[in-house]
Design a protein around this motif. Structure first.
Motif, PDB file in Angstrom:
ATOM      1  N   GLN A  55     -89.305  44.602  20.950  1.00 20.60           N
ATOM      2  CA  GLN A  55     -88.218  44.123  21.808  1.00 20.60           C
ATOM      3  C   GLN A  55     -88.555  44.347  23.285  1.00 20.60           C
ATOM      4  O   GLN A  55     -88.325  43.482  24.129  1.00 20.60           O
ATOM      5  CB  GLN A  55     -86.901  44.835  21.463  1.00 20.60           C
ATOM      6  CG  GLN A  55     -86.388  44.588  20.061  1.00 20.60           C
ATOM      7  CD  GLN A  55     -87.090  45.457  19.005  1.00 20.60           C
ATOM      8  OE1 GLN A  55     -87.882  46.361  19.297  1.00 20.60           O
ATOM      9  NE2 GLN A  55     -86.809  45.156  17.736  1.00 20.60           N
ATOM     10  N   ALA A  58     -91.348  42.046  24.475  1.00 26.39           N
ATOM     11  CA  ALA A  58     -90.861  40.674  24.662  1.00 26.39           C
ATOM     12  C   ALA A  58     -90.269  40.453  26.054  1.00 26.39           C
ATOM     13  O   ALA A  58     -90.180  39.303  26.505  1.00 26.39           O
ATOM     14  CB  ALA A  58     -89.836  40.328  23.586  1.00 26.39           C
ATOM     15  N   THR A  59     -89.880  41.515  26.743  1.00 30.62           N
ATOM     16  CA  THR A  59     -89.334  41.344  28.094  1.00 30.62           C
ATOM     17  C   THR A  59     -90.429  41.020  29.111  1.00 30.62           C
ATOM     18  O   THR A  59     -90.122  40.634  30.237  1.00 30.62           O
ATOM     19  CB  THR A  59     -88.545  42.595  28.566  1.00 30.62           C
ATOM     20  OG1 THR A  59     -89.451  43.697  28.720  1.00 30.62           O
ATOM     21  CG2 THR A  59     -87.432  42.944  27.599  1.00 30.62           C
ATOM     22  N   THR A  61     -93.091  38.828  28.389  1.00 31.78           N
ATOM     23  CA  THR A  61     -93.752  37.556  28.086  1.00 31.78           C
ATOM     24  C   THR A  61     -92.765  36.592  27.434  1.00 31.78           C
ATOM     25  O   THR A  61     -91.820  37.013  26.774  1.00 31.78           O
ATOM     26  CB  THR A  61     -94.971  37.772  27.156  1.00 31.78           C
ATOM     27  OG1 THR A  61     -95.628  36.514  26.960  1.00 31.78           O
ATOM     28  CG2 THR A  61     -94.581  38.364  25.811  1.00 31.78           C
ATOM     29  N   LYS A  62     -93.035  35.312  27.632  1.00 28.28           N
ATOM     30  CA  LYS A  62     -92.255  34.281  26.951  1.00 28.28           C
ATOM     31  C   LYS A  62     -93.012  33.772  25.715  1.00 28.28           C
ATOM     32  O   LYS A  62     -92.492  32.964  24.963  1.00 28.28           O
ATOM     33  CB  LYS A  62     -91.968  33.125  27.903  1.00 28.28           C
ATOM     34  CG  LYS A  62     -91.037  33.538  29.031  1.00 28.28           C
ATOM     35  CD  LYS A  62     -90.736  32.409  29.972  1.00 28.28           C
ATOM     36  CE  LYS A  62     -89.853  32.981  31.071  1.00 28.28           C
ATOM     37  NZ  LYS A  62     -89.298  32.042  31.945  1.00 28.28           N
ATOM     38  N   LYS A  63     -94.233  34.255  25.537  1.00 26.91           N
ATOM     39  CA  LYS A  63     -95.043  33.831  24.398  1.00 26.91           C
ATOM     40  C   LYS A  63     -94.622  34.565  23.131  1.00 26.91           C
ATOM     41  O   LYS A  63     -94.054  35.655  23.190  1.00 26.91           O
ATOM     42  CB  LYS A  63     -96.522  34.140  24.656  1.00 26.91           C
ATOM     43  CG  LYS A  63     -97.125  33.342  25.779  1.00 26.91           C
ATOM     44  CD  LYS A  63     -98.587  33.713  25.945  1.00 26.91           C
ATOM     45  CE  LYS A  63     -99.231  32.925  27.052  1.00 26.91           C
ATOM     46  NZ  LYS A  63    -100.664  33.277  27.197  1.00 26.91           N
ATOM     47  N   GLU A  64     -94.927  33.953  22.003  1.00 31.81           N
ATOM     48  CA  GLU A  64     -94.701  34.605  20.721  1.00 31.81           C
ATOM     49  C   GLU A  64     -95.592  35.835  20.635  1.00 31.81           C
ATOM     50  O   GLU A  64     -96.753  35.815  21.055  1.00 31.81           O
ATOM     51  CB  GLU A  64     -95.048  33.634  19.588  1.00 31.81           C
ATOM     52  CG  GLU A  64     -94.841  34.198  18.208  1.00 31.81           C
ATOM     53  CD  GLU A  64     -95.184  33.210  17.112  1.00 31.81           C
ATOM     54  OE1 GLU A  64     -95.362  33.667  15.975  1.00 31.81           O
ATOM     55  OE2 GLU A  64     -95.290  32.003  17.392  1.00 31.81           O
TER      56      GLU A  64
END
Length: 135
Positions: A55, A58-59, A61-64
């Motif tokens: 979590q 994820a802050t 990057t916008k990539k999977e």
């Protein structure tokens, strides 16, 4: 002279387990940059591994975010001061819950082994004879 640092940021499924794993390998944790969402593993004066909850990762990057147990996103290679230290770190990694991966690379002047950490990130440990790299 300025010493450039390397910060390796990796997603982890369990921050606490990663903290324990890398502590068992003999690395120290910098509490100033660690929290429930990340652990700052000091590998050397110039190399830091930041193990971030998925979590928190994820802050940034916008990539999977790759599932490192199924695909390779990065190979991290650390140097070791001797062949024995290569084997010692691999043994510590396996004892701490990691998995030996790949084949032992023995080229005489260069020796290396690899392990996957708890999240499947591959860490190579390599020794090279200093005489082989002198110019």
């Amino acid at each position: 002279m300025y010493q450039q640092m390397v910060f390796v940021n990796l997603a982890t499924n369990d921050v606490a387990a990663s903290r324990t794993f890398f502590t068992e390998l003999g690395y120290t944790i910098n509490p100033q940059f660690s929290s429930d969402d990340c652990v700052c593993v000091v590998i050397s004066d110039t190399i830091i591994a930041m193990l971030l909850s998925r979590q928190h990762y994820a802050t940034f990057t916008k990539k999977e975010i790759a599932d490192s147990t199924k695909s390779s996103e990065v190979l991290i290679c650390l140097s070791a001061e001797s062949r024995e230290k290569v084997d010692e770190l691999l043994q510590k990694a396996v004892a701490a819950g990691g998995t030996a991966s790949g084949e032992t690379q023995d080229h005489g002047f260069m020796y290396g082994r690899s392990f996957d950490d708890l999240d499947g990130h591959t860490w190579e440990v390599m020794w090279m004879d200093p005489a082989a790299v002198q110019s």
